[in-house]
Design an enzyme around this catalytic site. Sequence first.
Site, PDB file in Angstrom:
ATOM      1  N   HIS A  30       0.856  -1.186   0.000  1.00 34.46           N
ATOM      2  CA  HIS A  30       0.000   0.000   0.000  1.00 34.46           C
ATOM      3  C   HIS A  30       0.893   1.237   0.000  1.00 34.46           C
ATOM      4  O   HIS A  30       2.138   1.126  -0.028  1.00 34.46           O
ATOM      5  CB  HIS A  30      -0.960  -0.030   1.194  1.00 34.46           C
ATOM      6  CG  HIS A  30      -0.277  -0.263   2.505  1.00 34.46           C
ATOM      7  ND1 HIS A  30       0.659   0.606   3.023  1.00 34.46           N
ATOM      8  CD2 HIS A  30      -0.369  -1.289   3.398  1.00 34.46           C
ATOM      9  CE1 HIS A  30       1.078   0.159   4.174  1.00 34.46           C
ATOM     10  NE2 HIS A  30       0.493  -1.011   4.432  1.00 34.46           N
TER      11      HIS A  30
ATOM     12  N   HIS B 289       3.994   1.259   2.216  1.00 35.11           N
ATOM     13  CA  HIS B 289       5.150   0.514   1.695  1.00 35.11           C
ATOM     14  C   HIS B 289       5.850   1.315   0.591  1.00 35.11           C
ATOM     15  O   HIS B 289       7.072   1.343   0.505  1.00 35.11           O
ATOM     16  CB  HIS B 289       4.712  -0.813   1.076  1.00 35.11           C
ATOM     17  CG  HIS B 289       4.169  -1.800   2.064  1.00 35.11           C
ATOM     18  ND1 HIS B 289       2.868  -2.236   2.036  1.00 35.11           N
ATOM     19  CD2 HIS B 289       4.763  -2.446   3.096  1.00 35.11           C
ATOM     20  CE1 HIS B 289       2.685  -3.113   3.009  1.00 35.11           C
ATOM     21  NE2 HIS B 289       3.800  -3.257   3.669  1.00 35.11           N
TER      22      HIS B 289
ATOM     23  N   GLN C 202       5.556 -15.710  12.355  1.00 34.48           N
ATOM     24  CA  GLN C 202       5.211 -14.542  13.163  1.00 34.48           C
ATOM     25  C   GLN C 202       3.713 -14.398  13.366  1.00 34.48           C
ATOM     26  O   GLN C 202       3.257 -13.450  13.989  1.00 34.48           O
ATOM     27  CB  GLN C 202       5.825 -13.270  12.592  1.00 34.48           C
ATOM     28  CG  GLN C 202       5.229 -12.798  11.269  1.00 34.48           C
ATOM     29  CD  GLN C 202       5.987 -11.615  10.710  1.00 34.48           C
ATOM     30  OE1 GLN C 202       7.056 -11.748  10.136  1.00 34.48           O
ATOM     31  NE2 GLN C 202       5.441 -10.411  10.874  1.00 34.48           N
TER      32      GLN C 202
ATOM     33  N   ASP D 117       5.036  -0.011  13.002  1.00 39.72           N
ATOM     34  CA  ASP D 117       5.338  -1.149  13.884  1.00 39.72           C
ATOM     35  C   ASP D 117       6.512  -0.737  14.772  1.00 39.72           C
ATOM     36  O   ASP D 117       7.637  -1.231  14.619  1.00 39.72           O
ATOM     37  CB  ASP D 117       5.667  -2.376  13.034  1.00 39.72           C
ATOM     38  CG  ASP D 117       4.492  -2.781  12.164  1.00 39.72           C
ATOM     39  OD1 ASP D 117       3.382  -2.940  12.701  1.00 39.72           O
ATOM     40  OD2 ASP D 117       4.668  -2.902  10.943  1.00 39.72           O
TER      41      ASP D 117
ATOM     42  N   VAL E 218       2.753   6.338   8.011  1.00 39.23           N
ATOM     43  CA  VAL E 218       1.953   6.970   6.950  1.00 39.23           C
ATOM     44  C   VAL E 218       0.488   6.727   7.295  1.00 39.23           C
ATOM     45  O   VAL E 218       0.091   5.579   7.556  1.00 39.23           O
ATOM     46  CB  VAL E 218       2.284   6.370   5.556  1.00 39.23           C
ATOM     47  CG1 VAL E 218       1.476   7.055   4.473  1.00 39.23           C
ATOM     48  CG2 VAL E 218       3.782   6.506   5.276  1.00 39.23           C
TER      49      VAL E 218
ATOM     50  N   LEU F 173      -1.791   3.322   7.707  1.00 41.67           N
ATOM     51  CA  LEU F 173      -1.984   2.393   6.595  1.00 41.67           C
ATOM     52  C   LEU F 173      -1.513   1.012   7.020  1.00 41.67           C
ATOM     53  O   LEU F 173      -0.471   0.881   7.656  1.00 41.67           O
ATOM     54  CB  LEU F 173      -1.184   2.837   5.372  1.00 41.67           C
ATOM     55  CG  LEU F 173      -1.550   4.169   4.734  1.00 41.67           C
ATOM     56  CD1 LEU F 173      -0.837   4.319   3.406  1.00 41.67           C
ATOM     57  CD2 LEU F 173      -3.036   4.266   4.517  1.00 41.67           C
TER      58      LEU F 173
ATOM     59  N   SER G  95      -1.922  -3.401   5.680  1.00 43.49           N
ATOM     60  CA  SER G  95      -2.523  -4.357   4.744  1.00 43.49           C
ATOM     61  C   SER G  95      -3.805  -4.928   5.335  1.00 43.49           C
ATOM     62  O   SER G  95      -4.718  -5.325   4.604  1.00 43.49           O
ATOM     63  CB  SER G  95      -1.546  -5.487   4.450  1.00 43.49           C
ATOM     64  OG  SER G  95      -0.313  -4.947   4.052  1.00 43.49           O
TER      65      SER G  95
END
Length: 253
Positions: free
Chosen positions: A25, A28, A52, A139, A165, A173, A175
């Site tokens: 997105h 990224h 993970q 993150d 972002v 943002l 996924s």
Amino acid sequence: MQKASRRWKRGGDRIALVPTMGALHAGHLSLIRRAAQLAERVVVSVYVNPTQFDSPADLRGYPRRFREDAVLAKRAGADLLFQPPNLYAKDASTWVEETDRSRGRCGNRRPGHFRGVATVVAKLFNLVQPDVAVFGDKDHQQCEVIERMVRDLFLPVRIVRHPVVREKDGLPLSSRNLRLSQADRRRAGQWAVALRRAAAAGRGKAKARYRKLVKSIQGVRPEYLELVNGRLFAAAWIAGVRLIDHRPCGRSR
Ligand code: PAF
């Protein structure tokens, strides 16, 4: 991958890596553009790392859009899209575990998650051999864990954190946002606003303000709320989708 990296390095090029799990997105793409400013060659890895994920349903439901990813990554400045089919031998028995920064916050709620992240990132570093790697500060705890791993293991790579972002309504943002219905997406935005307002109330009031604000949003199930180094970290669930965000306390934006 290692051969390609060695060839580039022999030619004097530096390599920047943007590790992703795909479903690229705008967040990224800004990491990829940043990477292109930092090195002559940009590698984007796309690998949905099974170790993970703490829930098989989350792993199964994780969006996979490899063909679109290739087009987007290239357009943003990637020289090579690295899509390994599998990074674990059947009897793999070696793990990388960071044991300080991975405590609390997501670490408490997702046992083994950061071990999976640190292990796969170490594998990707060994395969791509980047000079620099760019990670999204969305993150935030993941960045802390990776920076500590790089320091502790003397890995020859510089870590660059790229700012979060956000969508217009303030939702970071992710996924996973793709899985939200329109109504739930609106609620997610309200949740992000609640966190921003709570943090703006300052350290002393932030937690109580958050709880009050979140109560009034339908369909949101708060998970954790932690204040770490003057920053308010929260996770919440909306319609089976887990959202995380963080804001510095005492600032309104
Ligand atoms: O942030 C992610 O997308 C993943 O945790 C990462 C760093 C690509 C490791 O699988």
